[in-house]
Design a protein around this motif. Structure first.
Motif, PDB file in Angstrom:
ATOM      1  N   LYS A 155       0.817  -1.205   0.000  1.00 49.94           N
ATOM      2  CA  LYS A 155       0.000   0.000   0.000  1.00 49.94           C
ATOM      3  C   LYS A 155       0.857   1.264   0.000  1.00 49.94           C
ATOM      4  N   ILE A 160      -2.182  -2.400  -4.646  1.00 53.59           N
ATOM      5  CA  ILE A 160      -3.324  -2.970  -3.925  1.00 53.59           C
ATOM      6  C   ILE A 160      -3.026  -4.397  -3.499  1.00 53.59           C
ATOM      7  N   LEU A 200      -6.258   2.914   0.357  1.00 51.65           N
ATOM      8  CA  LEU A 200      -6.201   1.658  -0.382  1.00 51.65           C
ATOM      9  C   LEU A 200      -6.715   0.523   0.495  1.00 51.65           C
TER      10      LEU A 200
END
Length: 265
Positions: A155, A160, A200
């Protein structure tokens, strides 16, 4: 005849400008053990990991897929051998990291064979050792600590993370495939849930449960062994690896908000 320096400079500038405006394709990185990529990924001994077949489900004209998993590694040794660092430094915003560990984390923490085990659980406890293989002093952490490190550093690079529970073995209890594999699936889920804060999101695919349901349909340990496994009850043949790859995508499709779905065929 060589082009004039001004022309050369103009061509270089044009190439740099084009490279700047054309977006780079994202990359899906896979990290894990032999159930994701076995040996040299050439089917030695009939063994295949699901990562070999996962690209069939993605539009590879729009996303790159790199399978960096390697047999015999735990969440700890994938890090200590420097394999993660090579990936971490190349991560860019929009990339994805799928991580699946657990099969080897229950091994001894310090021995002369592999020295790859981690402390059970997801806590912050540590154990200091003089590694009998590397001959180096090492601070060993929990399974969850290593997963959190992969997640947070993914992150931090704008990529991701997608945490997967480990694929099930061919083990049965009361007519069903044994779930969880000594709680590593549960711990993987808890890490993913604890790391959902921030811009995220951390995604979780319960691959263990999805695959186990498919195995339950077979209903017989010997038939399951002959259909999806090699001689042991962990490593899959091509058919088993393909089933696991399909299960990964099944789980991904359940994550409606995960951007990786944009690249699924």
């Amino acid at each position: 005849m060589k082009p004039a320096p001004a022309v050369t400079l103009l061509l270089v500038s044009a190439c740099l400008w084009i490279a700047a405006i054309i977006p780079q394709k994202p990359t899906l990185y896979l990290i894990g053990d032999s159930t994701v990529k076995n040996s040299n990924d050439k089917g030695e001994g009939g063994m295949w990991g699901w990562g070999h077949f996962i690209d069939a489900y993605f539009d590879t004209t729009r996303i790159n897929i790199e399978n960096h998993a390697i047999g015999g590694r735990s969440s700890r040794t994938f890090l200590t051998e420097g394999r993660w660092e090579k990936i971490r430094t190349t991560l860019k915003p929009g990339d994805f990291v799928m991580m699946q560990f657990g099969h080897n984390d229950a091994s001894p923490i310090n021995d002369t064979l592999r020295a790859r085990g981690t402390i059970k659980g997801i806590g912050e406890e540590t154990q200091e050792i003089d590694n009998l293989i590397t001959k180096k002093h090492e601070v060993v952490h929990s399974y969850g600590w290593y997963l959190r490190k992969y997640v947070t550093e993914t992150k931090a690079r704008g990529a991701i993370p997608i945490v997967l529970s480990l694929v099930p073995r061919n083990g049965w209890r009361d007519g069903k495939v044994v779930r969880g594999a000594d709680n590593y699936g549960k711990w993987a889920s808890e890490v993913a849930k604890s790391e959902t804060d921030g811009k995220l999101k951390t995604y979780f695919i319960d691959l263990n449960e999805i695959v186990a349901r498919k195995y339950d349909v077979v209903g017989d340990s010997a038939l399951l062994q002959a259909t999806y496994f090699v001689k042991d009850n962990v490593h899959t043949n091509a058919a088993g690896a393909k089933l696991n790859a399909a299960a990964v995508v099944d789980g991904l499709k359940q994550l409606k908000s995960c951007p990786l779905n944009l690249y699924v065929k």
